[in-house]
Design an enzyme around this catalytic site. Structure first.
Site, PDB file in Angstrom:
ATOM      1  N   ALA A  92       0.808  -1.220   0.000  1.00  0.00           N
ATOM      2  CA  ALA A  92       0.000   0.000   0.000  1.00  0.00           C
ATOM      3  C   ALA A  92       0.840   1.268   0.000  1.00  0.00           C
ATOM      4  O   ALA A  92       0.350   2.344  -0.309  1.00  0.00           O
ATOM      5  CB  ALA A  92      -0.918   0.005   1.220  1.00  0.00           C
ATOM      6  N   LYS A  93       2.108   1.139   0.402  1.00  0.00           N
ATOM      7  CA  LYS A  93       3.047   2.271   0.444  1.00  0.00           C
ATOM      8  C   LYS A  93       2.440   3.469   1.166  1.00  0.00           C
ATOM      9  O   LYS A  93       2.463   4.593   0.687  1.00  0.00           O
ATOM     10  CB  LYS A  93       3.515   2.642  -0.966  1.00  0.00           C
ATOM     11  CG  LYS A  93       4.257   1.493  -1.654  1.00  0.00           C
ATOM     12  CD  LYS A  93       4.732   1.879  -3.043  1.00  0.00           C
ATOM     13  CE  LYS A  93       5.500   0.731  -3.684  1.00  0.00           C
ATOM     14  NZ  LYS A  93       4.651  -0.442  -4.008  1.00  0.00           N
ATOM     15  N   ARG A  94       1.923   3.214   2.346  1.00  0.00           N
ATOM     16  CA  ARG A  94       1.330   4.267   3.158  1.00  0.00           C
ATOM     17  C   ARG A  94       2.429   5.058   3.876  1.00  0.00           C
ATOM     18  O   ARG A  94       3.579   4.640   3.934  1.00  0.00           O
ATOM     19  CB  ARG A  94       0.351   3.676   4.168  1.00  0.00           C
ATOM     20  CG  ARG A  94      -0.850   2.979   3.549  1.00  0.00           C
ATOM     21  CD  ARG A  94      -1.695   3.948   2.730  1.00  0.00           C
ATOM     22  NE  ARG A  94      -2.998   3.386   2.400  1.00  0.00           N
ATOM     23  CZ  ARG A  94      -3.380   3.016   1.187  1.00  0.00           C
ATOM     24  NH1 ARG A  94      -2.541   3.132   0.179  1.00  0.00           N
ATOM     25  NH2 ARG A  94      -4.598   2.545   0.971  1.00  0.00           N
TER      26      ARG A  94
END
Length: 271
Positions: A92-94
C-alpha cells in the site's frame, strides 16, 4: 507471523518466493470477465496453483482500490483465502502523520489481518512507528527501490558522500528491529544490495525487480542473503501473466516452480 516462523516456511519449501498479485482487468484472461468477481477468480486460481512454491503473497492495493468499494471487498476475500502459514504483504506504500498512520495500520492489520504493509519513510519516525505498535506485524520500509525515478532522491549524497537511502536505513534502525521491520531493496540495483546489507545485516529484504524488470536472482542471493535467508524475492507479471489463456493458472504454476527450483539451488549454496 514472526521471523522464526517465516524462516521455517522458507526452509520447508526451499523457497523465498513472493508472488505479487497485480490483477488488472485489462490483462486477465478474457473468459474470467464473465465471472461475478473476475479479479477474485483470477487471484484465487493463481494462489491455488502457486501456494506450494510461495512463502509470501503481495497484493498491490492499487489494483483493488481502482475498482472502488467492490475492490476492497475483493481484497478482503483474497486475503482470507491465502493459507495462514504464508506471509502476507499489503503493498500500500502508506505514510502520513501519526494519527493517520495508526488508522492505516488498523485497516490492514486488524480489519484485514495482513502480516505486513509497505510504508514510505519520507515523513519520518512519526509516520512509521504507529505501524510498529501492532504485535506480530511488520513494516516493510521503502529503502532502495527498483523504479527509474528512484534516482531522483534515493541516491542523492550529503556533504559526507552518504546517499540518502543509507541515511534512511541507519535512522530507521532505531524505530524497529529485525523482528518487525523489513526493507524494500530493488533487484535492478544489484551492485548496491551488498552496500545495503552492510548497514542492515539482520533484516529481511523485500526484493522487487526480478523477472520482468530484469533483476538477477543470482546477484540478489549472492549479495543479500544472510543466516536466516533474509530475502523475499517478488515476482508479479512474470508469474501471474505467464499466459493470457484458460491455462493461465497452470502457466503461473510452472513459472513459480522454475523460480523455486532456482531458489533451492541458491539456498543450498549460500545458506
Amino acid at each position: 507471523m514472526n521471523r522464526a516462523a517465516l524462516f521455517s516456511e522458507i526452509k520447508q519449501k526451499s523457497s523465498f518466493l513472493c508472488v505479487g498479485l497485480d490483477p488488472d482487468l485489462s490483462k486477465i484472461p478474457k473468459h474470467l470477465l464473465q465471472e461475478k468477481d473476475p479479479i477474485f477468480s483470477f487471484c484465487r486460481a493463481i494462489i491455488e496453483e502457486t501456494a506450494e512454491f510461495a512463502v509470501a503473497y503481495k497484493p498491490n492495493i492499487a489494483f483493488f482500490e481502482a475498482l472502488g468499494p467492490k475492490g476492497w471487498e475483493t481484497l478482503q476475500k483474497v486475503e482470507e483465502i491465502i493459507p495462514r502459514e504464508i506471509f502476507t504483504i499489503a503493498d500500500a506504500k502508506r505514510g502520513d502523520i501519526g494519527n493517520t498512520s495508526k488508522l492505516y495500520a488498523k485497516a490492514f492489520f486488524e480489519k484485514m489481518n495482513f502480516d505486513s504493509v509497505t510504508v514510505a519513510p519520507y515523513m519520518g519516525a512519526d509516520s512509521v512507528t504507529p505501524f510498529l505498535e501492532f504485535e506480530g506485524k511488520w513494516v516493510i520500509l521503502l529503502a532502495l527501490t527498483s523504479n527509474a525515478g528512484s534516482m531522483d532522491f534515493q541516491l542523492i549524497k550529503d556533504e559526507k558522500g552518504k546517499p540518502f537511502y543509507q541515511s534512511v536505513l541507519e535512522k530507521s534502525q532505531s524505530w524497529g528491529t529485525p523482528e518487525n521491520m523489513m526493507y524494500v531493496v530493488g533487484a535492478t540495483r544489484g551492485e548496491l544490495i551488498a552496500e545495503v546489507r552492510k548497514v542492515v545485516p539482520d533484516n529481511f529484504f523485500l526484493v522487487p525487480g526480478v523477472g520482468a524488470q530484469g533483476g538477477s536472482l543470482e546477484e540478489v542471493a549472492k549479495y543479500g542473503m544472510n543466516a536466516t535467508c533474509g530475502l523475499l524475492v517478488n515476482s508479479s507479471r512474470g508469474i501471474i501473466y505467464a499466459s493470457g489463456e484458460k491455462d493461465f493458472a497452470k502457466a503461473a504454476r510452472m513459472e513459480a516452480q522454475k523460480l523455486q527450483a532456482e531458489m533451492k539451488r541458491l539456498l543450498d549454496i549460500y545458506l
